[in-house]
Design a protein around this motif. Sequence first.
Motif, mmCIF file in Angstrom:
data_model
loop_
_atom_site.group_PDB
_atom_site.id
_atom_site.type_symbol
_atom_site.label_atom_id
_atom_site.label_comp_id
_atom_site.label_asym_id
_atom_site.label_seq_id
_atom_site.Cartn_x
_atom_site.Cartn_y
_atom_site.Cartn_z
ATOM 1 N N ARG A 22 0.808 -1.206 -0.067
ATOM 2 C CA ARG A 22 -0.087 0.035 -0.015
ATOM 3 C C ARG A 22 0.650 1.233 -0.042
ATOM 4 N NH1 ARG A 22 -4.483 0.009 -2.365
ATOM 5 N NH2 ARG A 22 -6.091 -1.012 -1.317
ATOM 6 N N HIS A 56 2.237 1.391 -3.516
ATOM 7 C CA HIS A 56 1.219 1.647 -4.457
ATOM 8 C C HIS A 56 0.053 2.071 -3.981
ATOM 9 C CE1 HIS A 56 4.023 -0.466 -7.406
ATOM 10 N NE2 HIS A 56 4.046 -1.338 -6.523
ATOM 11 N N ARG A 116 -2.530 3.576 -4.912
ATOM 12 C CA ARG A 116 -3.761 3.777 -5.462
ATOM 13 C C ARG A 116 -4.723 2.516 -5.549
ATOM 14 N NH1 ARG A 116 -3.354 9.032 -8.558
ATOM 15 N NH2 ARG A 116 -1.562 9.849 -7.470
ATOM 16 N N HIS A 117 -4.012 1.226 -6.015
ATOM 17 C CA HIS A 117 -5.124 0.162 -6.259
ATOM 18 C C HIS A 117 -4.055 -1.106 -6.069
ATOM 19 C CE1 HIS A 117 -2.937 1.302 -10.117
ATOM 20 N NE2 HIS A 117 -3.251 0.038 -10.534
#
Lengths: 493, 344
Positions: free
Chosen positions: B214, B217, B219-220
């Motif tokens: 997380r 990255h 965002r997703h």
Amino acid sequence: MATITALKNPSTVAPLDTYNAGQFYCELLGSPDNRNRHLTALWHRLQQLELLHLRERAADAERELFNLGITFTVYSDRTAIDRILPFDVIPRVITAEDWKTLDRGVKQRIKALNLFLWDVYHDRKILKDGLVPEDLVLGNANYRPEMIGYDPPCGTYIHIGGTDVIRDPRGEFFVLEDNGRTPSGVSYVVENRHLMQRAFPDLMHGFAIESVSEYGTQLGDKLIECAPAGVSEPQIALLSPGVFNSAYFEHVFLAREIGIPLVEGRDLFVDDDKVFMKTVSGPKPVHVIYRRINDEFLDPEAFRPDSALGVKGLMRAVRKGNVTLANAVGTGVADDKAVYAYLPRIIKYYLDEHPVLPNVQTNICREKDGLGYTLDNLDKLVVKPVGESGGYGICVGPKATKAEIDLCRNQLKADPSNYISQPMIELSVCPTLTDQGVEPRHVDLRPFAVTGQETWVLPGGLTRVALKRGSIIVNSSQGGGTKDTWVLKEDNA
Amino acid sequence: MSSLLSRHAESVFWMARYFERTESLGRIIETQTSFQRGRGDDNGWAWIVALYSDEEAFAKAFPEANSENVIRFYMAHTENPGSIQSSIKSARENARALRPMLSIDMWYQLNDFCNRVFAFSNAELAEVRLSRTCDAIKRGCYAQIGVAENTLYHDETWPFFRLGLFLERADQTSRLLDVRFAQQQTGLATDEGHYDHTFWSILLRAASAYHAYRRVHPRHIDPREVARFLIFDPRLPRSIAYCLSEMQAMIELLRRNFGLRNAGPAAERVEAMIEGLQTASNDDNLLQNLHAFNDWVQSSLILLNDELGKAFFGYAKATEASVTLPAPAAISQTQSQSQTQVAR
């Protein structure tokens, strides 16, 4: 000094109130006719502990032994079961004065045994002088012709000795057996002490007790003394049969205490009559081996060819003087039951001294007087065949039927030199925590001695206790346990 | 000159492997309890058997791959050398041979842990409690590895411990990455599953990597990125790249600090794997080729294990025929058997 009766508090029941040592010598209280040994301080302290509390702490102590892995291992099928040797929390105390006698006596015996071994593997003077029958030694299964003419460094054959000592009702010490092969049990001496220090500091507080922690360094020093000549930094290793051996924990303990590698036969090899161990950086020379493998398994080339535990060619390396084995091969001839009977004479012969620790009176049936006395007193004596071990073929006169005694008489007459006889032994007792409360249980004592140039005796030794009421069998395989053994620096406990 | 016995080096290596294997199996089973959450059926467990290629052994022991049987087979079935109980027992047998080298704290901890694992009650093995039980196993292994880190004497024993730990971890992470493939094989998941976000976040959690992912990255959850994270991230302690670099460092330590000269082939093997990883990181279809990649990782680790054995543990020098592995792209489909390999 107050008497024991005066120490009792009439209003409460304390652990030792109902304790009765009967006709035996008690390691805490003394002889039956004078129960006022100088251990009243310890008695008083035990009396202040509540029985329930004592039990709880005893259970904690045993659990700790298990988690620390102070165990012996029983293998069945493919499962390894680790068991602890039952540990009794009430210590066995040896006074400073008694210890002086034991220390002197053990040293004397080890010295005589080493001289005897040198003699029987060299000039055989004692045999030629007729003090010990020649066939008893040379015809003994434990006599190793491979050792004839071999000179062990320091003249020491028995580097590690264990002497089994018992005490009669008057409190006199007697030696029951000398163990000069691979005596075991010393790890419990040290670990039991550490356990007591953690679990019962209050019981020990204020008593000046001899330390047992020095064993590893003492033994290491002696082994270095006995390294082959000319080796500046000898590599010592402890040779174990491996994890499947029931005494594996002790091997681990010793390797750690001495600070040496714990090897198995497969870790070693002999090249050009020198011994090497297989390490991650290649072969590394080994000069002294404290071996916990019996003679016959040591070297498939010299002894049992089917042994997978040993090292091929090891005896060649020994004879070339490239490696020292501790204990030396062939010591079994000195701690044999039959030779035991001659030990008082052996001591006199080599040292011109009387034994400090006498043997249990032993009648040698190969001699006319011994045989006559034995035959006349079969109902009072224990008759033992000399070639057997593990209690086989023993006739316990006072407990035998008439038919058994008759059979024994016939066997004795047919082959008298195969037998010795001894009176029924009475072992001393020590207060011991049992399901019924604190009760007397029989104990023996095995002090350990290490020898290089000189002998050092670990102050204390292994106290084994027969946990079954009335039993005198202290062996762990038959319900025996151990106790911490305190040697007092001064007699103030 | 080192006086560490070859046999002890091998035992410390395998002890560490078994600690890590125990922990990883705990993670895999915990993963399944997460998959299973909210599902009513009982047939979602067979993929674990496929993941470890245990179909044959399992069929001998149990008639049906339902939750109860699979749990028993992997948690408490001592006939299964790959079960948690067997692994921890193997760790202990190696530790027993090593006892003179271990700290007392390590042995104490291990006894304590073993007693716990062998005393699992039926209630603790039931599906509802399984997550907690797996957590206890994981924490037991952490304690074990932590005690080693903090009390084991860091002589040349230590690099062998780390080598075992990270070799096994690399193997296990590649297995975790292969879960989807195993699920497809047992008909539990379809191809579209590659893009199933729930699945990939469970995987991240199984590798204790969810929050780290997380952070990198935010965002997703992108399946490709998750796979790349678990394989290539140099800072994630359970990524394959991390494990390889740790092994490389340990072999270097053996060579440089402890003067062990025969470490060369093992070092080369690790380097080859690191290169293989670089090749794979350029593969646009990595997700589709993931199973072949995992297979390559596992086969290479077996060879590395062998090189270490030949250099330090006294393994016989094997024939040179099987030592060259093709690059990750063109890998055979054979499943690795290293899960059931036991200490020699």
